[in-house]
Each structure stands twice: as C-alpha cells, then as structure tokens.
Design a protein around this motif. Structure first.
Motif, PDB file in Angstrom:
ATOM      1  N   SER A  86       0.918  -1.135  -0.016  1.00 51.64           N
ATOM      2  CA  SER A  86      -0.058  -0.073  -0.131  1.00 51.64           C
ATOM      3  C   SER A  86       0.958   1.362  -0.010  1.00 51.64           C
ATOM      4  O   SER A  86       1.444   1.623   0.872  1.00 51.64           O
ATOM      5  N   LYS A  87       1.010   1.828  -1.205  1.00 53.45           N
ATOM      6  CA  LYS A  87       1.557   3.215  -1.242  1.00 53.45           C
ATOM      7  C   LYS A  87       0.984   4.148  -0.250  1.00 53.45           C
ATOM      8  O   LYS A  87       1.610   5.002   0.455  1.00 53.45           O
ATOM      9  N   LYS A  88      -0.200   4.161  -0.059  1.00 54.10           N
ATOM     10  CA  LYS A  88      -0.986   5.130   0.828  1.00 54.10           C
ATOM     11  C   LYS A  88      -0.513   4.817   2.298  1.00 54.10           C
ATOM     12  O   LYS A  88      -0.287   5.943   2.861  1.00 54.10           O
ATOM     13  N   ALA A  89      -0.436   3.654   2.730  1.00 50.69           N
ATOM     14  CA  ALA A  89       0.083   3.420   4.026  1.00 50.69           C
ATOM     15  C   ALA A  89       1.578   3.771   4.237  1.00 50.69           C
ATOM     16  O   ALA A  89       1.746   4.068   5.310  1.00 50.69           O
ATOM     17  N   MET A  90       2.457   3.309   3.336  1.00 50.20           N
ATOM     18  CA  MET A  90       3.764   3.749   3.432  1.00 50.20           C
ATOM     19  C   MET A  90       3.938   5.345   3.403  1.00 50.20           C
ATOM     20  O   MET A  90       4.865   5.664   4.066  1.00 50.20           O
ATOM     21  N   ASP A  91       3.244   5.973   2.558  1.00 47.45           N
ATOM     22  CA  ASP A  91       3.117   7.582   2.533  1.00 47.45           C
ATOM     23  C   ASP A  91       2.972   8.214   4.000  1.00 47.45           C
ATOM     24  O   ASP A  91       3.625   8.879   4.459  1.00 47.45           O
ATOM     25  N   HIS A  92       1.962   7.236   4.352  1.00 41.43           N
ATOM     26  CA  HIS A  92       1.386   7.903   5.829  1.00 41.43           C
ATOM     27  C   HIS A  92       2.327   7.607   6.972  1.00 41.43           C
ATOM     28  O   HIS A  92       2.710   8.522   7.625  1.00 41.43           O
ATOM     29  N   LEU A  93       2.880   6.296   7.006  1.00 47.36           N
ATOM     30  CA  LEU A  93       3.936   6.071   7.849  1.00 47.36           C
ATOM     31  C   LEU A  93       5.280   6.928   7.700  1.00 47.36           C
ATOM     32  O   LEU A  93       6.007   7.206   8.576  1.00 47.36           O
ATOM     33  N   SER A  94       5.747   6.969   6.599  1.00 47.63           N
ATOM     34  CA  SER A  94       6.749   7.737   6.199  1.00 47.63           C
ATOM     35  C   SER A  94       6.651   9.327   6.492  1.00 47.63           C
ATOM     36  O   SER A  94       7.789  10.008   6.821  1.00 47.63           O
ATOM     37  N   GLU A 135       8.813 -10.748  -5.002  1.00 46.57           N
ATOM     38  CA  GLU A 135       7.768  -9.593  -5.352  1.00 46.57           C
ATOM     39  C   GLU A 135       7.809  -8.521  -4.208  1.00 46.57           C
ATOM     40  O   GLU A 135       7.834  -7.378  -4.552  1.00 46.57           O
ATOM     41  N   ARG A 136       8.062  -8.856  -2.917  1.00 47.97           N
ATOM     42  CA  ARG A 136       8.239  -7.666  -1.929  1.00 47.97           C
ATOM     43  C   ARG A 136       9.658  -7.104  -1.605  1.00 47.97           C
ATOM     44  O   ARG A 136       9.495  -5.932  -1.446  1.00 47.97           O
ATOM     45  N   THR A 137      10.832  -7.738  -2.146  1.00 51.50           N
ATOM     46  CA  THR A 137      11.887  -7.139  -1.857  1.00 51.50           C
ATOM     47  C   THR A 137      12.050  -5.958  -2.514  1.00 51.50           C
ATOM     48  O   THR A 137      12.529  -4.829  -1.792  1.00 51.50           O
ATOM     49  N   PRO A 138      11.635  -5.611  -3.810  1.00 48.50           N
ATOM     50  CA  PRO A 138      11.830  -4.292  -4.199  1.00 48.50           C
ATOM     51  C   PRO A 138      11.013  -3.274  -3.440  1.00 48.50           C
ATOM     52  O   PRO A 138      11.239  -2.018  -3.617  1.00 48.50           O
ATOM     53  N   LEU A 139       9.929  -3.636  -3.062  1.00 49.41           N
ATOM     54  CA  LEU A 139       9.026  -2.636  -2.310  1.00 49.41           C
ATOM     55  C   LEU A 139       9.563  -2.134  -0.841  1.00 49.41           C
ATOM     56  O   LEU A 139       9.689  -0.916  -0.767  1.00 49.41           O
ATOM     57  N   TYR A 140      10.297  -3.037  -0.356  1.00 48.10           N
ATOM     58  CA  TYR A 140      10.808  -2.863   1.011  1.00 48.10           C
ATOM     59  C   TYR A 140      12.129  -1.954   0.366  1.00 48.10           C
ATOM     60  O   TYR A 140      12.447  -0.938   1.292  1.00 48.10           O
ATOM     61  N   ASN A 141      12.820  -2.264  -0.327  1.00 45.33           N
ATOM     62  CA  ASN A 141      13.915  -1.350  -0.805  1.00 45.33           C
ATOM     63  C   ASN A 141      13.433   0.294  -1.190  1.00 45.33           C
ATOM     64  O   ASN A 141      14.447   0.896  -1.264  1.00 45.33           O
ATOM     65  N   ARG A 142      12.246   0.363  -1.851  1.00 46.65           N
ATOM     66  CA  ARG A 142      11.857   1.522  -2.089  1.00 46.65           C
ATOM     67  C   ARG A 142      11.494   2.495  -0.952  1.00 46.65           C
ATOM     68  O   ARG A 142      11.834   3.855  -1.062  1.00 46.65           O
ATOM     69  N   TYR A 143      11.196   1.901   0.090  1.00 44.30           N
ATOM     70  CA  TYR A 143      10.545   2.783   1.343  1.00 44.30           C
ATOM     71  C   TYR A 143      11.607   2.781   2.345  1.00 44.30           C
ATOM     72  O   TYR A 143      11.190   3.778   3.327  1.00 44.30           O
ATOM     73  N   TYR A 144      12.599   2.218   2.650  1.00 44.64           N
ATOM     74  CA  TYR A 144      13.336   2.296   3.787  1.00 44.64           C
ATOM     75  C   TYR A 144      14.373   3.643   4.020  1.00 44.64           C
ATOM     76  O   TYR A 144      14.728   4.050   2.984  1.00 44.64           O
ATOM     77  N   ASP A 145      14.656   3.830   5.305  1.00 48.20           N
ATOM     78  CA  ASP A 145      15.564   4.966   5.494  1.00 48.20           C
ATOM     79  C   ASP A 145      16.752   4.369   6.087  1.00 48.20           C
ATOM     80  O   ASP A 145      18.022   4.712   5.763  1.00 48.20           O
ATOM     81  N   ILE A 146      16.551   3.371   6.861  1.00 51.61           N
ATOM     82  CA  ILE A 146      17.774   2.404   7.187  1.00 51.61           C
ATOM     83  C   ILE A 146      17.525   0.897   6.995  1.00 51.61           C
ATOM     84  O   ILE A 146      16.178   0.347   7.096  1.00 51.61           O
ATOM     85  N   LYS A 147      18.583   0.263   6.490  1.00 54.79           N
ATOM     86  CA  LYS A 147      18.469  -1.356   6.116  1.00 54.79           C
ATOM     87  C   LYS A 147      19.273  -1.777   7.008  1.00 54.79           C
ATOM     88  O   LYS A 147      20.567  -1.557   7.208  1.00 54.79           O
ATOM     89  N   ILE A 148      19.139  -2.684   7.722  1.00 55.27           N
ATOM     90  CA  ILE A 148      19.852  -3.465   8.683  1.00 55.27           C
ATOM     91  C   ILE A 148      19.765  -5.320   8.195  1.00 55.27           C
ATOM     92  O   ILE A 148      18.576  -5.827   8.175  1.00 55.27           O
ATOM     93  N   GLU A 149      20.738  -5.880   7.639  1.00 53.31           N
ATOM     94  CA  GLU A 149      20.916  -7.211   7.570  1.00 53.31           C
ATOM     95  C   GLU A 149      20.789  -7.821   8.867  1.00 53.31           C
ATOM     96  O   GLU A 149      21.719  -7.664   9.582  1.00 53.31           O
ATOM     97  N   CYS A 150      19.896  -8.830   9.017  1.00 56.47           N
ATOM     98  CA  CYS A 150      19.939  -9.415  10.444  1.00 56.47           C
ATOM     99  C   CYS A 150      19.784 -11.063  10.359  1.00 56.47           C
ATOM    100  O   CYS A 150      19.685 -11.820  11.347  1.00 56.47           O
ATOM    101  N   ASP A 151      20.443 -11.566   9.087  1.00 53.04           N
ATOM    102  CA  ASP A 151      20.906 -13.027   8.847  1.00 53.04           C
ATOM    103  C   ASP A 151      21.251 -13.512   9.987  1.00 53.04           C
ATOM    104  O   ASP A 151      20.990 -14.699  10.659  1.00 53.04           O
TER     105      ASP A 151
END
Length: 167
Positions: A86-94, A135-151
């Motif tokens: 949801s672009k609307k939800a992510m815009d709201h959160l951002s 499907e989701r990885t490009p979306l997560y990459n679009r919205y983050y300010d900070i990315k933490i690899e937690c493997d």
C-alpha cells in the motif's frame, strides 16, 4: 540521522520485526505497537481467519485502513510484511516515521518461514516463499531509511545496530 516521531519496522515475515521492535522500544524509551496485533484486536479475528474469510485483496484494504489511522508519537511500530503493498499506508508512515528495513536473505527465510497460511501471511494461493520474497524485496527497498541485514544477528544485536544508526 534525526529520529522522526516514530520508528517503523518493515520486512519479510519471520525476520523478527515484533521481537526487535519490542526490545528497541524498551531500549529507547518508546512505546511498542505491532500492527498485526492492532488489526486482530479491532477485527476480532486472527490474520489467517481474515484472509480466508475476506480474501487477500480485502485483507490488504483492511490493513491499509488501520495503518493510515495510526496517529501515535514515540512508538516503535512493527508492521505486517504486506504493508509495503500500500503506497498510501507507506506514505502515511513515512510522514512521521523513520523506516527501518530488517532484511534477511532468502535462504535464512526458508529456514524460518514455513507455514504461510497458518501464520496469516498475505500471500496469493499457491505462491511460494521465493515468489513472495522476489515480489516484496523491491518494495521494501523503495521505502526504507535504514536497512539492517539480520541474517546472522540476534535480536539484541539488531537492536544495537538500529540504535547506532538512529543516533
């Protein structure tokens, strides 16, 4: 980096958003909100029941409606993995949140995530974990300010890394 009013955790199911979110909130003196718990509380059904009864599209609309109604300050918010649809939800959160993407590689997710339906993961019938990840990885990459690899990190180590980045 300047911390906005909230910190929002995004990422695939089973990366530890709820666990890390709770620990992070305690560490920095914020309140904690799990958006999946919020949805389940308001809808009076577990996520899997909502998805089965109403279908994936309706579930995603319900999720969006609840996310855009969030008006908190000083919260760490763990979102459901599907919020990025949801672009609307992510815009709201951002608008008032620092978005932290908890990233795990596919091989780690395959070890942690196995019951998509029972867990209430927003997934199309027959969709595999690999397809969901792709499907989701490009979306997560679009919205983050900070990315933490937690493997290879414990939840506590992820929290320490987040605090470092947020300072």
């Amino acid at each position: 980096m300047e911390i906005k009013k909230n910190i929002v955790l995004i990422g695939m199911p089973a990366v530890g958003k709820s666990t890390v979110g709770n620990l992070l909130a305690q560490k920095i003196g914020f309140n904690f909100l799990d958006s999946d718990d919020l949805i389940q509380s308001i809808e009076q059904k577990i996520l899997a029941q909502i998805i089965v009864k109403k279908g994936l599209d309706q579930f995603l609309q319900i999720e969006e409606n609840h996310i855009v109604s969030i008006r908190y300050k000083n919260h760490v918010i763990a979102t459901g993995g599907s919020v990025v649809y949801s672009k609307k939800a992510m815009d709201h959160l951002s608008q008032n949140s620092t978005i932290v993407y908890l990233f795990a590689h596919l091989d780690m997710l395959l070890k942690r995530l196995f019951d998509l339906t029972g867990r209430g993961v927003a997934v199309n019938p027959g969709q595999t974990i690999e397809e969901l990840y792709n499907e989701r990885t490009p979306l997560y990459n679009r919205y983050y300010d900070i990315k933490i690899e937690c493997d290879s990190m414990t939840a506590e180590q992820v929290v320490e890394r987040a605090v470092k980045y947020l300072s």
